[in-house]
Motif scaffolding. Structure first.
Motif, mmCIF file in Angstrom:
data_model
loop_
_atom_site.group_PDB
_atom_site.id
_atom_site.type_symbol
_atom_site.label_atom_id
_atom_site.label_comp_id
_atom_site.label_asym_id
_atom_site.label_seq_id
_atom_site.Cartn_x
_atom_site.Cartn_y
_atom_site.Cartn_z
ATOM 1 N N GLU A 58 -19.391 -5.302 21.885
ATOM 2 C CA GLU A 58 -19.676 -5.671 23.264
ATOM 3 C C GLU A 58 -20.211 -4.474 24.039
ATOM 4 O OE1 GLU A 58 -16.318 -7.450 25.135
ATOM 5 O OE2 GLU A 58 -16.293 -9.158 23.796
ATOM 6 N N ALA A 59 -21.236 -4.718 24.822
ATOM 7 C CA ALA A 59 -21.810 -3.678 25.675
ATOM 8 C C ALA A 59 -21.349 -3.919 27.108
ATOM 9 C CB ALA A 59 -23.329 -3.725 25.591
ATOM 10 N N HIS A 60 -20.997 -2.850 27.777
ATOM 11 C CA HIS A 60 -20.562 -2.936 29.170
ATOM 12 C C HIS A 60 -21.314 -1.887 29.979
ATOM 13 C CE1 HIS A 60 -17.223 -5.585 28.122
ATOM 14 N NE2 HIS A 60 -17.018 -4.798 27.080
ATOM 15 N N GLU A 61 -21.745 -2.275 31.163
ATOM 16 C CA GLU A 61 -22.517 -1.377 32.021
ATOM 17 C C GLU A 61 -21.708 -0.111 32.317
ATOM 18 O OE1 GLU A 61 -24.692 -1.391 36.370
ATOM 19 O OE2 GLU A 61 -24.126 -3.294 35.457
ATOM 20 N N GLY A 62 -22.371 1.014 32.163
ATOM 21 C CA GLY A 62 -21.741 2.291 32.463
ATOM 22 C C GLY A 62 -20.902 2.862 31.330
ATOM 23 N N ARG A 63 -20.770 2.131 30.241
ATOM 24 C CA ARG A 63 -20.006 2.610 29.092
ATOM 25 C C ARG A 63 -20.961 2.884 27.940
ATOM 26 N NH1 ARG A 63 -15.262 -1.389 28.135
ATOM 27 N NH2 ARG A 63 -14.706 0.167 26.576
ATOM 28 N N PRO A 64 -20.529 3.683 26.968
ATOM 29 C CA PRO A 64 -21.416 3.970 25.830
ATOM 30 C C PRO A 64 -21.820 2.699 25.075
ATOM 31 C CG PRO A 64 -19.486 5.402 25.815
ATOM 32 C CD PRO A 64 -19.253 4.367 26.875
ATOM 33 N N ALA A 65 -23.015 2.743 24.514
ATOM 34 C CA ALA A 65 -23.520 1.603 23.738
ATOM 35 C C ALA A 65 -22.688 1.449 22.467
ATOM 36 C CB ALA A 65 -24.982 1.826 23.380
ATOM 37 N N PRO A 66 -22.480 0.212 22.019
ATOM 38 C CA PRO A 66 -21.759 0.012 20.759
ATOM 39 C C PRO A 66 -22.596 0.507 19.582
ATOM 40 C CG PRO A 66 -22.583 -2.070 21.611
ATOM 41 C CD PRO A 66 -22.870 -1.033 22.648
ATOM 42 N N ASN A 67 -21.949 1.059 18.606
ATOM 43 C CA ASN A 67 -22.640 1.582 17.420
ATOM 44 C C ASN A 67 -22.556 0.552 16.301
ATOM 45 O OD1 ASN A 67 -24.100 3.354 15.893
ATOM 46 N ND2 ASN A 67 -22.376 4.647 15.369
ATOM 47 N N THR A 68 -23.230 -0.555 16.487
ATOM 48 C CA THR A 68 -23.140 -1.673 15.554
ATOM 49 C C THR A 68 -23.992 -1.443 14.315
ATOM 50 O OG1 THR A 68 -24.964 -2.803 16.621
ATOM 51 C CG2 THR A 68 -22.797 -3.319 17.428
ATOM 52 N N PRO A 69 -23.615 -2.076 13.201
ATOM 53 C CA PRO A 69 -24.455 -1.963 12.009
ATOM 54 C C PRO A 69 -25.740 -2.770 12.185
ATOM 55 C CG PRO A 69 -22.470 -3.260 11.549
ATOM 56 C CD PRO A 69 -22.389 -2.804 12.961
ATOM 57 N N VAL A 70 -26.832 -2.229 11.681
ATOM 58 C CA VAL A 70 -28.132 -2.907 11.701
ATOM 59 C C VAL A 70 -28.764 -2.773 10.322
ATOM 60 C CG1 VAL A 70 -28.573 -2.622 14.174
ATOM 61 C CG2 VAL A 70 -29.266 -0.840 12.601
ATOM 62 N N VAL A 71 -29.685 -3.667 10.026
ATOM 63 C CA VAL A 71 -30.386 -3.629 8.747
ATOM 64 C C VAL A 71 -31.838 -3.282 9.014
ATOM 65 C CG1 VAL A 71 -31.012 -4.958 6.697
ATOM 66 C CG2 VAL A 71 -28.818 -5.381 7.821
ATOM 67 N N THR A 72 -32.330 -2.256 8.340
ATOM 68 C CA THR A 72 -33.720 -1.844 8.518
ATOM 69 C C THR A 72 -34.642 -2.838 7.818
ATOM 70 O OG1 THR A 72 -33.746 -0.473 6.536
ATOM 71 C CG2 THR A 72 -33.040 0.592 8.594
ATOM 72 N N SER A 73 -35.926 -2.719 8.080
ATOM 73 C CA SER A 73 -36.888 -3.649 7.480
ATOM 74 C C SER A 73 -36.928 -3.540 5.955
ATOM 75 C CB SER A 73 -38.283 -3.422 8.054
ATOM 76 O OG SER A 73 -38.670 -2.084 7.851
ATOM 77 N N ASN A 74 -36.464 -2.420 5.390
ATOM 78 C CA ASN A 74 -36.420 -2.301 3.925
ATOM 79 C C ASN A 74 -35.042 -2.630 3.356
ATOM 80 O OD1 ASN A 74 -35.011 -0.046 4.675
ATOM 81 N ND2 ASN A 74 -36.322 1.432 3.647
#
Length: 116
Positions: free
Chosen positions: A76-92
């Motif tokens: 969850e993202a909240h204004e004024g707080r650090p961005a969540p460091n969620t896992p993502v999948v690159t195009s490869n």
């Protein structure tokens, strides 16, 4: 507190669902098949309801749903707080963390799209 509320909600849904599956098996089968239409999982002839339908409202189902919902709390993202460091999948196909793409103090821009 959020995890406890999620646990109570999911557990209640699983208990009610399992009870309804026992009391009204045909109605629940129709309901679950209707849910399957949204994800198109019932379009594969090699993947019949008997393979996946009975797993709904099982203990493994409960654990899986809890795991997913608890992980989403961290995303969850909240204004004024650090961005969540969620896992993502690159195009490869490589799995990385979102903040791995940050460079110094430059803004990180995410561009979402789909190919169908």
């Amino acid at each position: 507190l959020q995890k406890i509320l999620i646990f109570l909600h999911v557990t209640t849904c699983v208990v009610v669902g399992k009870t309804l599956m026992i009391l009204f098996p045909n109605a629940m089968k129709r309901y679950i098949l209707k849910l399957g239409e949204k994800s198109r999982m019932n379009k594969n002839p090699k993947f019949s309801y008997e393979n996946w339908g009975p797993t709904f409202f099982s203990f493994k189902y409960l654990l899986f749903v809890l795991k997913v919902k608890w992980r989403r709390l961290e995303d969850e993202a909240h204004e004024g707080r650090p961005a969540p460091n969620t896992p993502v999948v690159t195009s490869n196909g490589e799995v990385r963390r979102l903040l791995d793409f940050m460079q110094d103090n430059r803004p990180l821009i995410l561009n979402f799209g789909s190919c169908t």
